[in-house]
Design a protein around this motif. Structure first.
Motif, PDB file in Angstrom:
ATOM      1  N   PHE A 374       0.769  -1.328   0.124  1.00 13.32           N
ATOM      2  CA  PHE A 374       0.084   0.007   0.025  1.00 13.32           C
ATOM      3  C   PHE A 374       0.904   1.220  -0.043  1.00 13.32           C
ATOM      4  CE2 PHE A 374      -2.806   3.250   1.550  1.00 13.32           C
ATOM      5  CZ  PHE A 374      -3.690   3.217   1.044  1.00 13.32           C
ATOM      6  N   LEU A 375       0.512   2.288  -0.850  1.00  9.85           N
ATOM      7  CA  LEU A 375       1.503   3.394  -1.005  1.00  9.85           C
ATOM      8  C   LEU A 375       0.887   4.580  -0.637  1.00  9.85           C
ATOM      9  CD1 LEU A 375       2.276   2.802  -4.923  1.00  9.85           C
ATOM     10  CD2 LEU A 375       3.466   1.851  -3.049  1.00  9.85           C
ATOM     11  N   SER A 376       1.479   5.334   0.438  1.00 10.06           N
ATOM     12  CA  SER A 376       1.039   6.655   0.820  1.00 10.06           C
ATOM     13  C   SER A 376       1.184   7.530  -0.402  1.00 10.06           C
ATOM     14  CB  SER A 376       1.872   6.989   1.986  1.00 10.06           C
ATOM     15  OG  SER A 376       2.017   6.125   3.053  1.00 10.06           O
ATOM     16  N   ARG A 377       0.584   8.891  -0.343  1.00  9.40           N
ATOM     17  CA  ARG A 377       0.305   9.671  -1.421  1.00  9.40           C
ATOM     18  C   ARG A 377       1.759  10.519  -1.664  1.00  9.40           C
ATOM     19  NH1 ARG A 377      -2.745  12.041   2.793  1.00  9.40           N
ATOM     20  NH2 ARG A 377      -1.657  13.938   3.680  1.00  9.40           N
ATOM     21  N   GLU A 378       2.591  10.157  -0.878  1.00 10.26           N
ATOM     22  CA  GLU A 378       3.788  11.352  -1.098  1.00 10.26           C
ATOM     23  C   GLU A 378       4.981  10.242  -1.504  1.00 10.26           C
ATOM     24  OE1 GLU A 378       4.450   9.008   2.955  1.00 10.26           O
ATOM     25  OE2 GLU A 378       2.941  10.216   2.190  1.00 10.26           O
ATOM     26  N   VAL A 379       4.689   9.154  -1.996  1.00  9.62           N
ATOM     27  CA  VAL A 379       5.652   8.236  -2.780  1.00  9.62           C
ATOM     28  C   VAL A 379       5.527   8.227  -4.266  1.00  9.62           C
ATOM     29  CG1 VAL A 379       6.003   6.746  -0.604  1.00  9.62           C
ATOM     30  CG2 VAL A 379       4.359   5.908  -2.544  1.00  9.62           C
ATOM     31  N   PRO A 380       6.527   7.986  -5.250  1.00  7.86           N
ATOM     32  CA  PRO A 380       6.373   7.858  -6.484  1.00  7.86           C
ATOM     33  C   PRO A 380       5.579   6.881  -6.883  1.00  7.86           C
ATOM     34  CG  PRO A 380       8.508   7.433  -5.789  1.00  7.86           C
ATOM     35  CD  PRO A 380       7.969   7.589  -4.640  1.00  7.86           C
ATOM     36  N   LYS A 381       4.347   7.169  -7.016  1.00  5.44           N
ATOM     37  CA  LYS A 381       3.293   6.060  -7.438  1.00  5.44           C
ATOM     38  C   LYS A 381       3.621   5.442  -8.738  1.00  5.44           C
ATOM     39  CE  LYS A 381      -1.172   6.695  -8.755  1.00  5.44           C
ATOM     40  NZ  LYS A 381      -1.133   5.913 -10.048  1.00  5.44           N
ATOM     41  N   TYR A 382       3.736   6.342  -9.668  1.00  2.00           N
ATOM     42  CA  TYR A 382       3.955   5.691 -11.116  1.00  2.00           C
ATOM     43  C   TYR A 382       5.022   4.844 -11.177  1.00  2.00           C
ATOM     44  CZ  TYR A 382       7.657   9.257 -11.021  1.00  2.00           C
ATOM     45  OH  TYR A 382       8.744   9.950 -10.870  1.00  2.00           O
ATOM     46  N   SER A 383       6.155   4.912 -10.468  1.00  2.00           N
ATOM     47  CA  SER A 383       7.198   4.076 -10.473  1.00  2.00           C
ATOM     48  C   SER A 383       7.145   2.826  -9.777  1.00  2.00           C
ATOM     49  CB  SER A 383       8.497   4.936 -10.139  1.00  2.00           C
ATOM     50  OG  SER A 383       9.761   4.125 -10.126  1.00  2.00           O
ATOM     51  N   LEU A 384       6.582   2.940  -8.302  1.00  2.00           N
ATOM     52  CA  LEU A 384       6.550   1.864  -7.677  1.00  2.00           C
ATOM     53  C   LEU A 384       5.548   1.039  -8.126  1.00  2.00           C
ATOM     54  CD1 LEU A 384       6.970   3.699  -4.246  1.00  2.00           C
ATOM     55  CD2 LEU A 384       8.319   1.884  -4.943  1.00  2.00           C
ATOM     56  N   GLU A 385       4.376   1.492  -8.699  1.00  2.00           N
ATOM     57  CA  GLU A 385       3.433   0.403  -9.428  1.00  2.00           C
ATOM     58  C   GLU A 385       3.837  -0.242 -10.436  1.00  2.00           C
ATOM     59  OE1 GLU A 385      -0.782   0.609 -11.908  1.00  2.00           O
ATOM     60  OE2 GLU A 385       0.317   2.358 -11.552  1.00  2.00           O
ATOM     61  N   PHE A 386       4.669   0.414 -11.369  1.00  2.00           N
ATOM     62  CA  PHE A 386       5.405  -0.200 -12.288  1.00  2.00           C
ATOM     63  C   PHE A 386       6.386  -1.473 -11.926  1.00  2.00           C
ATOM     64  CE2 PHE A 386       8.884  -0.078 -15.485  1.00  2.00           C
ATOM     65  CZ  PHE A 386       8.411  -0.857 -16.491  1.00  2.00           C
ATOM     66  N   VAL A 387       7.189  -1.253 -10.798  1.00  2.00           N
ATOM     67  CA  VAL A 387       7.958  -1.974 -10.482  1.00  2.00           C
ATOM     68  C   VAL A 387       7.418  -3.159  -9.730  1.00  2.00           C
ATOM     69  CG1 VAL A 387      10.244  -2.197  -8.926  1.00  2.00           C
ATOM     70  CG2 VAL A 387      10.051  -0.277 -10.394  1.00  2.00           C
ATOM     71  N   ILE A 388       6.523  -2.894  -8.714  1.00  2.00           N
ATOM     72  CA  ILE A 388       6.021  -3.855  -7.973  1.00  2.00           C
ATOM     73  C   ILE A 388       5.260  -4.954  -8.877  1.00  2.00           C
ATOM     74  CG2 ILE A 388       4.618  -4.274  -6.063  1.00  2.00           C
ATOM     75  CD1 ILE A 388       5.249  -1.729  -4.927  1.00  2.00           C
ATOM     76  N   ARG A 389       4.399  -4.546  -9.747  1.00  2.00           N
ATOM     77  CA  ARG A 389       3.635  -5.423 -10.495  1.00  2.00           C
ATOM     78  C   ARG A 389       4.224  -6.115 -11.518  1.00  2.00           C
ATOM     79  NH1 ARG A 389      -1.608  -2.524 -13.362  1.00  2.00           N
ATOM     80  NH2 ARG A 389      -1.655  -4.593 -13.905  1.00  2.00           N
ATOM     81  N   SER A 390       5.739  -5.599 -12.052  1.00  2.00           N
ATOM     82  CA  SER A 390       6.417  -6.283 -12.781  1.00  2.00           C
ATOM     83  C   SER A 390       7.032  -7.500 -12.222  1.00  2.00           C
ATOM     84  CB  SER A 390       7.681  -5.236 -13.504  1.00  2.00           C
ATOM     85  OG  SER A 390       6.903  -4.401 -14.099  1.00  2.00           O
ATOM     86  N   PHE A 391       7.134  -7.397 -10.995  1.00  2.00           N
ATOM     87  CA  PHE A 391       7.826  -8.493 -10.153  1.00  2.00           C
ATOM     88  C   PHE A 391       6.796  -9.539  -9.358  1.00  2.00           C
ATOM     89  CE2 PHE A 391      11.335  -6.258 -11.128  1.00  2.00           C
ATOM     90  CZ  PHE A 391      12.470  -6.933 -11.280  1.00  2.00           C
ATOM     91  N   GLY A 392       5.794  -9.562  -9.797  1.00  2.00           N
ATOM     92  CA  GLY A 392       4.630 -10.142  -9.632  1.00  2.00           C
ATOM     93  C   GLY A 392       3.789  -9.989  -8.244  1.00  2.00           C
ATOM     94  N   GLY A 393       3.824  -8.468  -7.728  1.00  2.00           N
ATOM     95  CA  GLY A 393       3.201  -8.168  -6.362  1.00  2.00           C
ATOM     96  C   GLY A 393       2.088  -7.334  -6.523  1.00  2.00           C
ATOM     97  N   HIS A 394       1.234  -7.152  -5.578  1.00  2.71           N
ATOM     98  CA  HIS A 394       0.052  -6.649  -5.485  1.00  2.71           C
ATOM     99  C   HIS A 394       0.162  -5.351  -5.006  1.00  2.71           C
ATOM    100  CE1 HIS A 394      -2.024 -10.433  -6.505  1.00  2.71           C
ATOM    101  NE2 HIS A 394      -1.036 -11.086  -5.548  1.00  2.71           N
ATOM    102  N   VAL A 395      -0.201  -4.140  -5.683  1.00  2.00           N
ATOM    103  CA  VAL A 395      -0.267  -2.782  -5.100  1.00  2.00           C
ATOM    104  C   VAL A 395      -1.425  -1.923  -5.140  1.00  2.00           C
ATOM    105  CG1 VAL A 395       0.407  -1.910  -7.517  1.00  2.00           C
ATOM    106  CG2 VAL A 395       1.140  -0.877  -5.333  1.00  2.00           C
TER     107      VAL A 395
END
Length: 597
Positions: A374-395
């Protein structure tokens, strides 16, 4: 006596052509000529002897190969440039005369550039296009985040954003991401597509101050070609994976800024399910001919089916006879020998590396498989979503009110990691890990889940090491990078010990040791000491050989050798400086810790 050669009619004087001559030959303006060269991939050349090319005049000019200019003369885009110039002239005249109907008619018939033939010409195969994707992706990701100005249209930015999202969606679907690095310039990504490594950089989502000293017309020419190329690549990647291109987009969710969740991937329909196109009316003669061909094809298919059935029956009878013979006479059974590899000893050693690589690739796709972020609003969502989903995670992430929220809420019990970038925060859920964003990127580069103790809220983060760093023998290697390399070697040793339980595996290990040149004699342990003493004497002999080699060198070779040695010495001085800086930094950090205690 041969024919006398005139000066300036052969050699370099003919091979090169100045830019002024090229523009006159092609009958184009300078901006159009520059644009044509960018689209066709033709760049200026530096002649080895400028005096011969300029026929004695020592002028600083830009030169091109004459063959390149002759190649440009047959380009269909030149005709389009002239048509566009005529269109602009007619449009200005219609606007000046206030003829709205004529202006609308001209706007509808506006000439457009089609670069499909140039993409096919510059990249004959798809692999060639993938190898040249680095600059194209970096430019497209840059323009997808640039603000709208009078120089950059809204449609251009929207097109770049759509192409970038489509490419990222493919990477996520196939778990193709391999490396990530956060730098001052932006975020570097590296993906592996069809065996080719593709690296690009994306800027951070900050407010951009548009520079005044950049010629956006030149960048627009590059962007026009890159968007065409990216569209070709995306289409090929999607259709090769049996996916519909372009993917469907939920406009409402896209406006809410939900990222890649706004796209819907669909498999392509089979040919049998596609609606058949109604054929045109046929004449009587054509209908009769069609019936005859259908009758012939049906008879041929029946004959082929009968033949295949007879062959199957024969094979079944042969197999049953062999089984009976083996049951009656067990000595007639063939011995099972393991297949010997064609490459001999080298392939046995290389097979271990292939197995390790396959294991690493399987880990990369499922690194965050059991993790819910779960991402807080101050973190870079556009990058973390891409990286986490690329490695099989849920976000998931926080939204603004009811808009732009992620797939699941903050209070979901499945969440294992809460990504925060604040100095302080109340940890309401004790069953989850509260971590800083760097943990995700470091796990990706380490190819394993790191302990979260060093990445908690408010903790001083460890150094973020670049996965792209080439660790040379002469270059500076940070202590953290050395430790990481040692850990990797230890893991390899542990794996090899686990695998070497059988005699065959021990044999493979011995072959690998022999290949590396590490020979040991278990019976004579003194032999290793003798070898060590010999190695101590070897440097003096090597120095003698070097001195002999130097004396045999020519002046030119000596100069070149001295330049190489000077470069090495300069590099070693830089390494010493960096080591001193690091030592001073470590000492300062140790003092601060003592003061706190």
């Amino acid at each position: 006596m041969g024919k006398m050669k005139k000066k300036g009619e052969s050699g370099q004087a003919v091979m090169f052509m100045s830019r002024t001559r090229a523009v006159r030959k092609l009958q184009l303006t300078l901006p159009d000529f520059r644009r044509l060269c960018i689209l066709k991939g033709i760049y200026p050349r530096e002649p080895s002897n400028k005096k011969k090319v300029s026929k004695g005049r020592a002028l600083s000019k830009t030169y091109y190969h004459t063959k390149d200019i002759q190649f440009l003369a047959h380009e269909p885009l030149i005709k389009k440039f002239r048509e566009f110039k005529i269109f602009i002239r007619k449009m200005r005249k219609a606007i000046a005369k206030n003829e709205k109907a004529a202006a609308e008619r001209l706007e509808a018939a506006k000439p457009e550039l089609n670069l499909n033939h140039i993409v096919k010409e510059r990249y004959p195969t798809f692999i060639d296009a993938l190898r040249d994707m680095d600059d194209a992706l970096s430019m497209i990701f840059l323009f997808s985040q640039i603000p709208i100005t009078h120089k950059i249209e809204n449609s251009t930015i929207a097109k770049c954003k759509r192409l970038a999202d489509e490419f990222m969606l493919y990477i996520v679907r196939h778990n193709a991401l391999r490396k990530v690095f956060l730098s001052i310039k932006g975020i570097y990504y590296q993906a592996e597509i069809m065996g080719q490594e593709v690296t690009w950089i994306t800027p951070y989502k900050f407010s951009i101050n548009m520079p005044t000293d950049v010629d956006f017309r030149i960048m627009d020419s590059f962007l026009l070609f890159y968007t065409t190329l990216q569209r070709f690549v995306n289409f090929k990647l999607y259709t090769g994976s049996n996916l519909v291109y372009p993917p469907k987009l939920d406009e409402k969710r896209f406006k809410d800024d939900v990222g890649l969740e706004a796209f819907v991937l669909e498999n392509r329909e089979d040919k049998s399910t596609r609606p058949q196109v109604k054929s045109a009316k046929l004449s009587k003669r054509e209908k009769e001919q069609k019936k005859r061909t259908e009758a012939r094809l049906s008879t041929i298919s029946n004959v082929i089916q009968d033949i295949e059935e007879d062959e199957k029956e024969d094979d079944d009878s042969d197999n049953s006879m062999q089984l009976k013979d083996q049951e009656e006479d067990p000595s007639s059974q063939l011995d099972n020998f393991p297949q010997q590899m064609e490459g001999g000893e080298a392939t046995i050693v290389d097979d271990e590396d292939a197995v390790r690589q396959a294991k690493a690739e399987s880990v990369e796709g499922t690194l965050f498989k059991d993790s819910w972020f779960f991402l807080s609003r101050e973190v870079p969502k556009y990058s973390l979503e891409f990286v986490i989903r690329s490695f099989g995670g849920h976000v998931s992430w926080q939204g603004i009110g009811d808009q732009g929220a992620g797939p699941y809420s903050e209070d979901d019990a499945r969440i294992t990691h809460h990504v925060v970038d604040r100095p302080n925060m109340k940890q309401t859920h004790l069953q989850r890990h509260y971590i800083q964003p760097q943990w995700v990127y470091d796990c990706v580069n380490a190819k394993k889940l790191l302990p979260t103790s060093s990445y908690t809220i408010g903790a001083t983060l460890p150094p973020h090491l670049s996965p792209f760093q080439v660790e040379d023998d002469d270059g500076y290697v940070p202590p953290e990078a050395q430790k990481r390399a040692e850990d990797i070697e230890k893991d390899k040793v542990v794996e090899s010990l686990d695998e070497d339980s059988d005699d065959e595996e021990l044999y493979r290990k011995e072959l690998k040791v022999e290949k590396e040149g590490k020979f040991t004699d278990e019976k004579n342990p003194k032999s290793t000491k003798k070898g060590a003493k010999r190695k101590e004497k070897e440097p003096s002999e090597q120095e003698q050989h070097k001195e002999l080699a130097k004396s045999m060198m020519s002046k030119k070779e000596k100069r070149l050798y001295e330049q190489i040695m000077f470069g090495k010495a300069k590099k070693s001085k830089e390494v010493e400086k960096l080591q001193k800086k690091r030592k001073a930094h470590d000492e300062e950090q140790a003092r601060k810790k003592k003061k706190k205690l």
